[in-house]
Scaffold this motif. Structure first.
Motif, PDB file in Angstrom:
ATOM      1  N   ALA A 147       1.215  -1.249   0.033  1.00 53.79           N
ATOM      2  CA  ALA A 147      -0.210   0.208   0.149  1.00 53.79           C
ATOM      3  C   ALA A 147       0.785   1.219   0.312  1.00 53.79           C
ATOM      4  CB  ALA A 147      -1.129   0.098   1.342  1.00 53.79           C
ATOM      5  N   ARG A 148       1.892   1.132   0.627  1.00 57.64           N
ATOM      6  CA  ARG A 148       2.521   2.265   0.883  1.00 57.64           C
ATOM      7  C   ARG A 148       3.707   3.015  -0.999  1.00 57.64           C
ATOM      8  NH1 ARG A 148       5.591   0.633   5.046  1.00 57.64           N
ATOM      9  NH2 ARG A 148       7.141  -0.501   4.342  1.00 57.64           N
ATOM     10  N   GLU A 149       4.115   1.217  -1.214  1.00 57.84           N
ATOM     11  CA  GLU A 149       5.223   1.525  -2.618  1.00 57.84           C
ATOM     12  C   GLU A 149       3.988   2.180  -3.791  1.00 57.84           C
ATOM     13  OE1 GLU A 149       8.346   1.861  -2.349  1.00 57.84           O
ATOM     14  OE2 GLU A 149       7.906   2.201  -0.337  1.00 57.84           O
ATOM     15  N   LEU A 150       3.217   1.442  -4.048  1.00 55.41           N
ATOM     16  CA  LEU A 150       2.072   1.060  -4.669  1.00 55.41           C
ATOM     17  C   LEU A 150       0.221   2.057  -4.826  1.00 55.41           C
ATOM     18  CD1 LEU A 150       2.517  -2.993  -5.926  1.00 55.41           C
ATOM     19  CD2 LEU A 150       3.834  -0.767  -6.562  1.00 55.41           C
ATOM     20  N   PRO A 151       0.497   3.236  -4.665  1.00 53.81           N
ATOM     21  CA  PRO A 151      -0.013   4.399  -4.840  1.00 53.81           C
ATOM     22  C   PRO A 151      -1.279   4.499  -5.656  1.00 53.81           C
ATOM     23  CG  PRO A 151       1.745   5.687  -4.942  1.00 53.81           C
ATOM     24  CD  PRO A 151       2.330   4.323  -4.316  1.00 53.81           C
ATOM     25  N   GLU A 152      -0.759   3.523  -6.905  1.00 57.34           N
ATOM     26  CA  GLU A 152      -1.272   3.463  -8.227  1.00 57.34           C
ATOM     27  C   GLU A 152      -2.590   2.309  -7.825  1.00 57.34           C
ATOM     28  OE1 GLU A 152       3.018   4.147  -8.855  1.00 57.34           O
ATOM     29  OE2 GLU A 152       2.003   2.613  -7.878  1.00 57.34           O
ATOM     30  N   VAL A 153      -2.722   1.513  -6.836  1.00 50.02           N
ATOM     31  CA  VAL A 153      -3.633   0.461  -6.999  1.00 50.02           C
ATOM     32  C   VAL A 153      -4.802   1.195  -6.073  1.00 50.02           C
ATOM     33  CG1 VAL A 153      -3.575  -1.570  -6.058  1.00 50.02           C
ATOM     34  CG2 VAL A 153      -1.560  -1.769  -6.792  1.00 50.02           C
ATOM     35  N   ASP A 154      -5.901   0.823  -6.726  1.00 52.50           N
ATOM     36  CA  ASP A 154      -7.216   1.292  -6.049  1.00 52.50           C
ATOM     37  C   ASP A 154      -6.912   0.463  -4.535  1.00 52.50           C
ATOM     38  OD1 ASP A 154      -8.007   3.008  -8.021  1.00 52.50           O
ATOM     39  OD2 ASP A 154      -7.603   1.643  -8.781  1.00 52.50           O
ATOM     40  N   ALA A 155      -7.193  -0.998  -4.885  1.00 50.61           N
ATOM     41  CA  ALA A 155      -7.679  -1.083  -3.412  1.00 50.61           C
ATOM     42  C   ALA A 155      -6.549  -2.528  -3.253  1.00 50.61           C
ATOM     43  CB  ALA A 155      -9.002  -2.385  -3.343  1.00 50.61           C
ATOM     44  N   PHE A 156      -6.485  -3.085  -1.894  1.00 48.68           N
ATOM     45  CA  PHE A 156      -5.831  -4.117  -1.979  1.00 48.68           C
ATOM     46  C   PHE A 156      -6.342  -5.461  -0.430  1.00 48.68           C
ATOM     47  CE2 PHE A 156      -2.567  -1.142  -2.232  1.00 48.68           C
ATOM     48  CZ  PHE A 156      -1.486  -2.291  -3.132  1.00 48.68           C
ATOM     49  N   ILE A 157      -6.748  -6.398  -1.721  1.00 46.30           N
ATOM     50  CA  ILE A 157      -7.521  -7.155  -0.315  1.00 46.30           C
ATOM     51  C   ILE A 157      -7.042  -8.728  -0.158  1.00 46.30           C
ATOM     52  CG2 ILE A 157      -9.900  -6.360  -1.525  1.00 46.30           C
ATOM     53  CD1 ILE A 157     -10.432  -8.814  -3.635  1.00 46.30           C
ATOM     54  N   GLY A 158      -7.345  -9.052   1.214  1.00 48.17           N
ATOM     55  CA  GLY A 158      -6.702 -10.455   0.949  1.00 48.17           C
ATOM     56  C   GLY A 158      -7.886 -11.786   1.244  1.00 48.17           C
ATOM     57  N   LEU A 159      -6.975 -12.986   1.762  1.00 46.67           N
ATOM     58  CA  LEU A 159      -7.986 -13.997   1.578  1.00 46.67           C
ATOM     59  C   LEU A 159      -9.200 -14.166   2.048  1.00 46.67           C
ATOM     60  CD1 LEU A 159      -4.317 -15.816   2.208  1.00 46.67           C
ATOM     61  CD2 LEU A 159      -5.668 -15.536   0.266  1.00 46.67           C
ATOM     62  N   ASP A 160      -9.703 -13.355   3.355  1.00 43.16           N
ATOM     63  CA  ASP A 160     -10.389 -13.565   3.144  1.00 43.16           C
ATOM     64  C   ASP A 160     -11.590 -12.729   2.862  1.00 43.16           C
ATOM     65  OD1 ASP A 160      -9.805 -15.301   5.534  1.00 43.16           O
ATOM     66  OD2 ASP A 160     -10.622 -13.924   7.181  1.00 43.16           O
ATOM     67  N   GLN A 161     -11.319 -12.317   2.178  1.00 41.22           N
ATOM     68  CA  GLN A 161     -12.633 -10.901   1.126  1.00 41.22           C
ATOM     69  C   GLN A 161     -12.858 -11.466  -0.051  1.00 41.22           C
ATOM     70  OE1 GLN A 161      -9.811  -9.478   3.157  1.00 41.22           O
ATOM     71  NE2 GLN A 161     -10.750  -9.230   4.844  1.00 41.22           N
ATOM     72  N   ILE A 162     -12.000 -12.770  -0.363  1.00 43.96           N
ATOM     73  CA  ILE A 162     -12.614 -13.334  -2.408  1.00 43.96           C
ATOM     74  C   ILE A 162     -13.719 -13.634  -1.873  1.00 43.96           C
ATOM     75  CG2 ILE A 162     -10.095 -14.153  -2.079  1.00 43.96           C
ATOM     76  CD1 ILE A 162     -11.292 -17.088  -2.254  1.00 43.96           C
ATOM     77  N   ALA A 163     -14.292 -13.973  -1.057  1.00 41.83           N
ATOM     78  CA  ALA A 163     -16.418 -14.212  -1.290  1.00 41.83           C
ATOM     79  C   ALA A 163     -16.955 -12.986  -1.184  1.00 41.83           C
ATOM     80  CB  ALA A 163     -16.735 -15.110  -0.238  1.00 41.83           C
ATOM     81  N   THR A 164     -16.175 -11.787  -1.856  1.00 39.37           N
ATOM     82  CA  THR A 164     -17.345 -10.816  -1.487  1.00 39.37           C
ATOM     83  C   THR A 164     -16.301 -10.250  -2.141  1.00 39.37           C
ATOM     84  OG1 THR A 164     -15.995 -10.050   0.202  1.00 39.37           O
ATOM     85  CG2 THR A 164     -17.961 -11.012   1.233  1.00 39.37           C
ATOM     86  N   ALA A 165     -16.081 -10.438  -3.153  1.00 34.12           N
ATOM     87  CA  ALA A 165     -15.361 -10.052  -3.978  1.00 34.12           C
ATOM     88  C   ALA A 165     -16.090  -8.758  -5.303  1.00 34.12           C
ATOM     89  CB  ALA A 165     -14.017 -10.309  -4.598  1.00 34.12           C
ATOM     90  N   GLY A 166     -17.118  -8.879  -5.462  1.00 40.55           N
ATOM     91  CA  GLY A 166     -17.857  -8.741  -5.948  1.00 40.55           C
ATOM     92  C   GLY A 166     -18.363  -6.895  -5.603  1.00 40.55           C
ATOM     93  N   GLU A 167     -18.886  -7.585  -4.587  1.00 40.76           N
ATOM     94  CA  GLU A 167     -19.044  -6.249  -3.317  1.00 40.76           C
ATOM     95  C   GLU A 167     -18.520  -5.265  -3.353  1.00 40.76           C
ATOM     96  OE1 GLU A 167     -20.559  -7.102   0.323  1.00 40.76           O
ATOM     97  OE2 GLU A 167     -21.779  -9.138  -0.809  1.00 40.76           O
ATOM     98  N   ILE A 168     -17.025  -5.892  -3.106  1.00 42.77           N
ATOM     99  CA  ILE A 168     -15.589  -4.749  -3.201  1.00 42.77           C
ATOM    100  C   ILE A 168     -15.333  -4.162  -4.225  1.00 42.77           C
ATOM    101  CG2 ILE A 168     -13.594  -4.787  -2.582  1.00 42.77           C
ATOM    102  CD1 ILE A 168     -13.602  -7.549  -1.131  1.00 42.77           C
TER     103      ILE A 168
END
Length: 464
Positions: free
Chosen positions: A104-125
């Motif tokens: 998150a610090r080195e790649l401000p161009e990325v809009d979001a970082f999501i983890g392994l527990d968030q894959i099931a709610t990816a559509g909402e994210i």
């Protein structure tokens, strides 16, 4: 400093069409299933999945963070994805889970970082990301991963229609000194037998011909659900809870023509009951994937592999005697800290004598948060490369001899492409191929006669 051009904020999707999402998935089959779950949630949520990165509104890079080469590949894929500055970029997977703060610090161009527990709610994210009006990235990553899919979890399958992976468990309890998987994916947690069976039954009804069972350690399946009061946890079918034995018996009872393939087993958890279960169920492929990592006693102890040379050698004998026609696939690590010429010579002698049907070699990768990464005796890259080449040269000769020994035999194969197939001894992506003399129907089982070999691959002609 930003490594790529800053993108405009607040991307607007024309109301006349659904938003489109593209996926770049790296790493192992377990990561691929995670990618399929994210896309499944997106499709259920109204997104269109596209293979054309240029037309996607959101690009997801599903990263691998296992070893140095995988981390580098993931970073390069993220930077490559930024060539489309008018798209939203999401980074998921093991690298995001492991290095959430640094990325998150080195790649401000990325809009979001999501983890392994968030894959099931990816559509909402993904919806949240599209609605995002600022260029500041946000991070949605649980520090301790606990998620596991169920039979009705939506998936958008990325494999060919005739083959797929089914994740039966997540996480790992093993203390291997070279590995950081438990730090990323958490402790072992199994699905229920009913959950896996329902998913496989549905896949077979859709026409899938090959079910590849995966987890960090498939042989540990169900052991985390046993009643502690029943006594020490042992890998036997003693009635104390779900086991891989029971799961294989249930899956083999499903109607239809298909293979069940067992991937990522651990030598510490094999039992005679499991060997017998494979032998008695013809739908279970005569194929065992069992990473051994080394054979010398010193190295096994340093790697914290929870097993011994004697146990491994005895197990291989039991496997080959108990399952006629078995092919064993394994992997070894060369250049581990403290590995001497004697240790390496012992490994070569073992490979020469046992003659594994399928074998891969990895050069040790020093991971900063692993126990092995802090060990003394780290070896130079030159020695790792020399040992890698020597081991692979030996295995190439063995593989060529084993392939040539198949000449004239009748084999049942699954057709991958019109003139390429795989036998039950060949897992997708990692193993050999059967090159056919004429076109055959893709996704179907056929019989062939082996007519020759090209080092690893077989040549064959369809028969019958």
């Amino acid at each position: 400093m930003s490594l790529v051009a800053e993108k405009p904020a607040g991307l607007t999707v024309p109301p006349s069409r659904p938003p489109k999402v593209g996926m770049i998935s790296l790493g192992c089959a377990k990561n691929l299933v995670d990618a399929e779950i994210m896309l499944g949630g997106a499709a259920t949520g109204g997104f269109e999945v596209t293979a054309d990165a240029g037309e996607a509104d959101i690009i997801v890079v599903n990263t691998c963070g296992f070893i140095d080469s995988a981390k580098q590949e993931s970073i390069e894929a993220i930077l490559e994805a930024r060539r489309h500055p008018d798209q939203k970029l999401i980074v998921s997977g093991c690298l995001a889970q492991r290095y959430r703060e640094e990325l998150a610090r080195e790649l401000p161009e990325v809009d979001a970082f999501i983890g392994l527990d968030q894959i099931a709610t990816a559509g909402e994210i993904f919806r949240e990301v599209l609605a995002k009006k600022t260029s500041t990235p946000f991070t949605l990553i649980s520090r301790r991963s606990e998620y596991i899919p169920d039979y009705d979890t939506p998936r958008f399958r990325l494999t060919p229609a005739h083959t797929t992976y089914v994740k039966i468990a997540e996480g790992c309890n093993h203390p291997c000194s070279f590995c950081v998987i438990p730090q990323m994916r958490g402790r072992h947690r199994s699905r229920t037998i009913d959950s896996v069976t329902q998913e496989v039954r549905h896949l077979v009804a859709e026409g899938v011909k090959e079910i590849n069972l995966i987890s960090q350690d498939t042989t540990y399946f169900g052991m985390d659900q046993w009643d502690e009061k029943a006594g020490p946890r042992q890998p036997v079918d003693s009635g104390r809870g779900p086991t891989l034995v029971r799961l294989l018996d249930e899956l083999a009872g499903i109607e239809g023509e298909f293979w069940i393939r067992l991937l990522y087993t651990h030598p510490a958890h094999w039992s005679d009951e499991l060997i017998a279960a494979i032998a008695r169920n013809p739908k279970v492929a005569r194929y065992v994937d069992m990473p051994l990592q080394h054979i010398h006693t010193d190295m096994l102890a340093s790697m914290r592999r929870e097993t011994s040379r004697e146990h491994i050698e005895n197990l291989i004998v039991r496997l080959r005697e108990g399952i006629p026609g078995l092919a064993i696939r394994t992997t070894f690590i060369v250049g581990f800290p403290g590995e001497t010429e004697e240790h390496f010579a012992s490994l070569l002698e073992f490979i020469e004598r046992v003659r594994f049907e399928r074998l891969g070699i990895f050069k040790y990768s020093q991971e900063e948060s692993s126990r092995a990464g802090k060990m003394e005796g780290q070896l130079p890259e030159k020695i790792k490369n020399q040992r890698y080449r020597a081991a692979m040269k030996l295995q190439q000769r063995i593989a060529a001899e084993l392939a040539e020994s198949q000449r004239g035999k009748i084999l049942r194969v699954l057709v991958e492409q019109p003139r390429i197939a795989r036998s039950e001894h060949d897992a997708p992506e990692v193993d050999c191929r059967v090159i056919l003399s004429r076109k055959s129907p893709v996704g179907e089982f056929i019989n062939v006669r082996a007519t020759g070999a090209q080092v690893y691959d077989l040549l064959a002609e369809p028969v019958g």
